[in-house]
Design an enzyme around this catalytic site. Structure first.
Site, PDB file in Angstrom:
ATOM      1  N   SER A   1       0.802  -1.228   0.000  1.00  0.00           N
ATOM      2  CA  SER A   1       0.000   0.000   0.000  1.00  0.00           C
ATOM      3  C   SER A   1       0.836   1.280   0.000  1.00  0.00           C
ATOM      4  O   SER A   1       0.323   2.343  -0.329  1.00  0.00           O
ATOM      5  CB  SER A   1      -0.950   0.018   1.198  1.00  0.00           C
TER       6      SER A   1
ATOM      7  N   LYS B   1       0.644   4.595   6.803  1.00  0.00           N
ATOM      8  CA  LYS B   1       0.173   5.399   5.663  1.00  0.00           C
ATOM      9  C   LYS B   1       0.804   6.784   5.763  1.00  0.00           C
ATOM     10  O   LYS B   1       1.458   7.125   6.742  1.00  0.00           O
ATOM     11  CB  LYS B   1      -1.358   5.548   5.672  1.00  0.00           C
TER      12      LYS B   1
END
Length: 390
Positions: free
Chosen positions: A51, A143
Site C-alpha cells: 500500500s 500510511k
C-alpha cells in the site's frame, strides 16, 4: 597468640549464582530493557503489503519513533511482553481484560504534520479480525498523513488538495496505467522497472502488471492489446518513449461516479480518485448534524469519542436516548492515504484516524528483503539499507 576477626572477615561469602540463574537473570534483564525501549522510544516494524509502494516496499524493515508524537501509556497492563494481540505462533490472546486503564500520551517534541509517514492502530473493527481490541492493541497500519485536524481535503482526478491547495504527490507514489503495446512484455522486463507481481498469498495475490485482451469480432477471438500496470509517474513517462508503446493512459474513476465501499456512500458520489471536500474533525470543533453530516461524523461519535449508549441512524443521532442536533468533538482526527493510491485500503474507505490511535513516526529503513527475489544473491535490497523515510 590471639587473632581478632574484623567485621569484613566475619561476613559470610556470597553464594555464587548457578548457570541457570545467571541465564534467567540475563534473559529477564533483556526482556525488561527491550520492553521499555519498545514502549518508550522506538519500535521495529515490517511492511507486509504494497500500500505504500514505491516509497516503502514489501519486505522493508523500519524503525518507528515513539518520541516524535509522544509515547502512549498502555490500557492493558496485563500483557505478555513483546507481543501484540496474540502469543507468538498461536491464536491465544497475549493480554487480559481484567484490568483496563485510561490511556494518556506523554509529551512529544512534534505533532503529526501533513506528509508524515505514520504508524497507527487502524480503527475499524472489521480490519481487526472483527475483535474489539483495546486501542493500543489494534492492528498496526502505515500510511501517509494527508490531512490534520481542521483541514479540508479533496481529491480531484487523482490530485489531492488540502485547504484548496494542491498537495504534492510523493515522488514514488504509484497509480494504475493502461499501456497499449505492439509487443509482448514478460516478467523480466517489468522487474527491471520494479513492477513485480506477488503470489506468496494465493488467496490475495498482488498484480502490479497484467496483460489485457480485447475481443475481435472478425476473428472471433481475443487479442492482447496491452497491459494494466501499477507504477510511478516517472516510469510511466519512460514507457511513453519506447517505439513499440502506442500509448500510456492513466486508469481513473470518473468524477461524480459513486464507488461501493467508499467513505460517505451512499450519500456522496465519491470514489478513490474523486473524493470530498471533507472537513477533518478537530478537538473543540462543533458540527451540525443532518443527513449529509451524520454519514461522515456519526461513526466517529459512536465509536471513537468515548460516548456510551449512542444510537446512529441515517437521519438522527441519540446519546443516552436524547436526540442531538450538533456535536463538539473531544479529540483530534487525521486522514491517511497510501502512496500506492490504487492499491491501498485507507481513509478513503474507512474514514478518520483518532489521535489516540497514533503510534509513531516512521523514521528509517534498516533492512530490506525482497520477498520475490531475482536470484538468491538479490534477496537483500542493499540500496535501501538505512534509508531515511520521507
Amino acid at each position: 597468640m590471639s587473632v581478632t576477626k574484623t567485621k569484613a572477615d566475619a561476613k559470610p561469602a556470597t553464594k555464587k549464582k548457578s548457570p541457570a540463574r545467571e541465564w534467567f537473570d540475563s534473559i529477564l534483564f533483556a526482556v525488561v530493557a527491550a520492553t521499555l525501549i519498545r514502549w518508550l522510544f522506538m519500535e521495529a516494524f515490517t511492511i507486509p503489503t504494497p500500500s505504500m509502494e514505491n516509497s516503502l516496499l514489501v519486505g522493508d524493515f523500519l524503525f518507528v519513533s515513539k518520541l516524535h508524537y509522544g509515547t502512549r501509556t498502555t490500557s492493558t497492563p496485563l500483557q505478555v511482553p513483546l507481543t501484540h494481540q496474540k502469543i507468538w505462533g498461536t491464536n491465544i490472546p497475549s493480554y487480559s481484560d481484567a484490568i483496563r486503564l485510561p490511556m494518556y500520551r506523554l509529551p512529544g517534541f512534534t505533532h503529526v504534520k501533513n506528509g508524515d509517514v505514520v504508524v497507527f492502530n487502524v480503527p475499524p473493527k472489521y480490519l481487526n479480525d472483527n475483535i474489539d481490541y483495546p486501542v493500543d492493541l489494534k492492528t498496526n497500519y502505515i500510511k501517509r498523513c494527508i490531512g490534520i485536524p481542521g483541514d479540508v481535503i479533496e481529491i480531484r482526478r487523482q490530485d489531492v488538495y488540502v485547504n484548496g491547495k494542491l498537495f504534492p504527490r510523493p515522488p514514488q507514489a504509484e497509480h494504475e496505467y493502461f499501456v497499449k503495446t505492439s509487443q509482448v512484455m514478460d516478467e523480466a522486463f517489468f522487474r527491471r522497472y520494479n513492477i513485480v507481481n506477488d503470489f506468496r498469498d494465493p488467496s490475495n495475490p498482488t498484480y502490479n502488471w497484467q496483460p489485457l485482451e480485447e475481443y475481435n469480432d472478425s476473428t472471433k477471438s481475443s487479442v492482447q492489446v496491452g497491459y494494466r500496470i501499477n507504477t510511478t509517474e516517472q516510469v510511466a513517462n519512460q514507457f511513453k518513449s519506447f517505439d513499440w508503446v502506442k500509448s500510456v493512459e492513466p486508469i481513473m474513476d470518473k468524477p461524480g461516479e459513486q464507488a461501493p465501499g467508499i467513505y460517505g456512500s451512499p450519500v456522496y458520489n465519491w470514489n478513490r480518485d474523486n473524493f470530498g471536500p471533507l472537513t477533518i474533525p478537530k478537538e473543540g470543533a462543533t458540527v451540525q448534524l443532518n443527513e449529509k453530516t451524520i454519514v461522515l461524523y456519526g461513526p466517529v461519535i459512536e465509536k471513537y469519542e468515548g460516548n456510551e449508549n449512542v444510537e446512529v441512524t441515517p437521519t438522527s443521532v441519540k446519546i443516552d436516548g436524547k436526540p442531538i442536533t450538533s456535536y463538539t468533538f473531544k479529540q483530534d482526527y487525521y486522514f491517511m492515504m497510501g502512496d500506492n493510491r490504487h492499491n491501498s485500503l485507507d481513509s478513503r474507505f474507512w474514514g478518520f484516524v483518532p489521535a489516540d490511535h497514533i503510534v509513531g513516526k516512521a523514521v528509517f529503513v534498516w533492512m530490506s528483503i525482497d520477498p520475490n527475489p531475482d536470484g538468491f544473491f538479490n534477496k537483500i535490497r542493499w540500496s535501501r539499507l538505512f534509508r531515511i523515510i520521507d
